[in-house]
Design an enzyme around this catalytic site. Structure first.
Site, short mmCIF file in Angstrom:
data_model
loop_
_atom_site.label_atom_id
_atom_site.label_comp_id
_atom_site.label_asym_id
_atom_site.label_seq_id
_atom_site.Cartn_x
_atom_site.Cartn_y
_atom_site.Cartn_z
N HIS A 275 20.21 -0.11 -6.83
CA HIS A 275 21.07 1.05 -7.12
C HIS A 275 21.64 0.96 -8.54
CE1 HIS A 275 25.23 3.08 -6.44
NE2 HIS A 275 24.36 3.97 -6.86
CA CA Z 1 17.35 2.70 -8.58
#
Ligand code: CA
Ligand code: TV1
Ligand code: ZN
Length: 398
Positions: free
Chosen positions: A183
């Site tokens: 992320h």
């Molecule tokens: Ca990513």
């Protein structure tokens, strides 16, 4: 003479200072700046250097880094060495260095290393602002976890935030897209209160069978869309696409195109930054996906075709020979060349690509054969995911 077939008229620039290669995180650490040496060798061997403008950018200055980062953090980063770090226990802890995992070790030349990759991203952004390039590439950047005053997940300085801040001096809306398997939390957080940057990250999310806890960094659920306060302009300007282990080429391509097309249509960015982390490939030492090189490159091609000024940067990628293959392929995608599958034989370090276990001397080996992750993504789950993503995008209307 290797493969430049149909130039499509995009001006591409390549921003790279080879001094980044000489830095080492430590012998057992998965981040190997040496993968950049391999990448550059492939790019040269295929003759792609003649299809781009090459730059060797200077390191960023402390004042330039302070546009995003905290000055005391920068002073610490500048001063810390493997020799003096034992006298700086408190600063080490406070700023995210060392620790049990040792994700962010203190190594020889650390300050030089971070200034080099950041300088390259800022120079690439500058080239887009000058209209000297349509696509500017920095494979040494993309360190998306770094915070204003904290190192995190192999990242010390957030070159992406710095480059986007630079683009914002002339662009009203910048779209940030992140296909690294992790992320892109640092970039999302830096612009959480702004409606002039939209962040879109595709990543592995959830409990990890290999680690026995949440996959790093643990954030990026589909419900995380930036601030919830309705008076905050950043509300709804983050979109997170959590994916399970083992996603395959067709699933990822469909997911990426469906969602990214919708974001571009609704947000209408005037510039796009693509973090092309190569740890989403099959067979990556830290990754969990089963993507092949051409599926990863499809994302670059898709973004290129939006026809907006584009900053293309690296990121993760922990099986160096495949990182090099992928970023060479994606460089070719940018200049509009197709490359021969047989690797040119005059490459230094050619042995890194030869032998069955290293991909058999070709550019596009099947990556998901060995150490394949079971595909836990059902068609139904992905459909639900796309539906939720589309619902999240409704915040952009009105
Ligand atoms: Ca990513
Ligand atoms: C030293 C030596 C450090 C060997 C780190 C893998 C190592 C890892 C190492 C490692 C490793 C992580 C965590 C654990 C949080 C910690 C560039 C609860 C074999 C952009 C960063 C991943 C990814 C950090 C960076 C992660 C990027 N995984 N061996 N460390 N604690 N940290 O899980 O997004 O690709 O693994
Ligand atoms: Zn990553």
């Amino acid at each position: 003479e290797y493969g430049i077939e149909k130039p499509r008229g995009y001006n591409v620039s390549f921003h790279y200072n080879p001094h980044v290669e000489y830095h080492h995180f430590g012998s057992s650490h998965p981040m190997k700046p040496w993968r950049l040496t391999l990448t550059k060798q492939l790019v040269i061997a295929y003759g792609l250097e003649y299809a781009m403008d090459l730059y060797e950018p200077r390191p960023a200055s402390k004042d330039e880094l302070a546009i995003f980062h905290d000055r005391e953090y920068l002073s610490f980063l500048e001063a810390i060495t493997p020799q003096n770090m034992k006298h700086h226990d408190e600063g080490m802890k406070a700023y995210g260095f060392g620790g049990e995992s040792n994700d962010c070790p203190v190594f020889e030349g650390l300050w030089n290393y971070v200034s080099l990759y950041s300088g390259a991203s800022m120079h690439a952004a500058q080239n887009l602002l000058n209209n000297q390039s349509d696509i500017a590439i920095n494979w040494s950047g993309g360190l998306h976890h770094a915070k204003k005053k904290e190192a995190s997940g192999f990242c010390y300085i957030n070159d992406i935030v710095l480059a986007i801040q630079h683009l914002l001096t002339q662009h009203q809306r910048v779209l940030y897209i992140d296909i690294d398997v992790h992320h892109g939390d640092g970039v999302e957080q830096a612009f959480e209160s702004s409606d002039r940057v939209f962040t879109l990250s595709y990543h592995k999310h959830g409990f990890d069978r290999h680690y026995g806890y949440q996959f790093f960094p643990g954030t990026g659920d589909i419900h995380e869309m930036g601030p919830t306060d309705p008076t905050n302009p950043g509300k709804g300007h983050a979109l997170n696409i959590p994916i399970d282990d083992g996603i395959d080429d067709d699933q990822y391509k469909w997911l990426f195109k469906t969602i990214t097309d919708a974001v571009v249509e609704k947000y209408r960015p005037t510039a796009i930054v693509l973090q092309s982390g190569a740890d989403s490939l099959g067979g990556d030492r830290l990754g969990r996906f089963n993507l092949n090189i051409k599926a990863h490159g499809f994302c670059v091609e898709t973004v290129k075709n939006y026809g907006r000024p584009m900053l293309l940067i690296g990121g993760g990628g922990y099986t160096p020979r495949n990182v090099a293959r992928t970023w060479c392929h994606e460089t070719a995608v940018c200049v509009g060349a197709s490359l021969h599958n047989d690797l040119p034989t005059h490459i230094p370090y050619i042995q890194a690509f030869q032998g069955e276990e290293n991909g058999g001397g070709i550019l596009y080996p099947e990556l998901h054969n060995r150490s394949r992750h079971d595909n836990l993504n059902t068609a139904k789950a992905l459909q639900t995911l796309v539906q939720r993503a589309m619902e999240n995008l409704r915040y952009l209307e009105g």
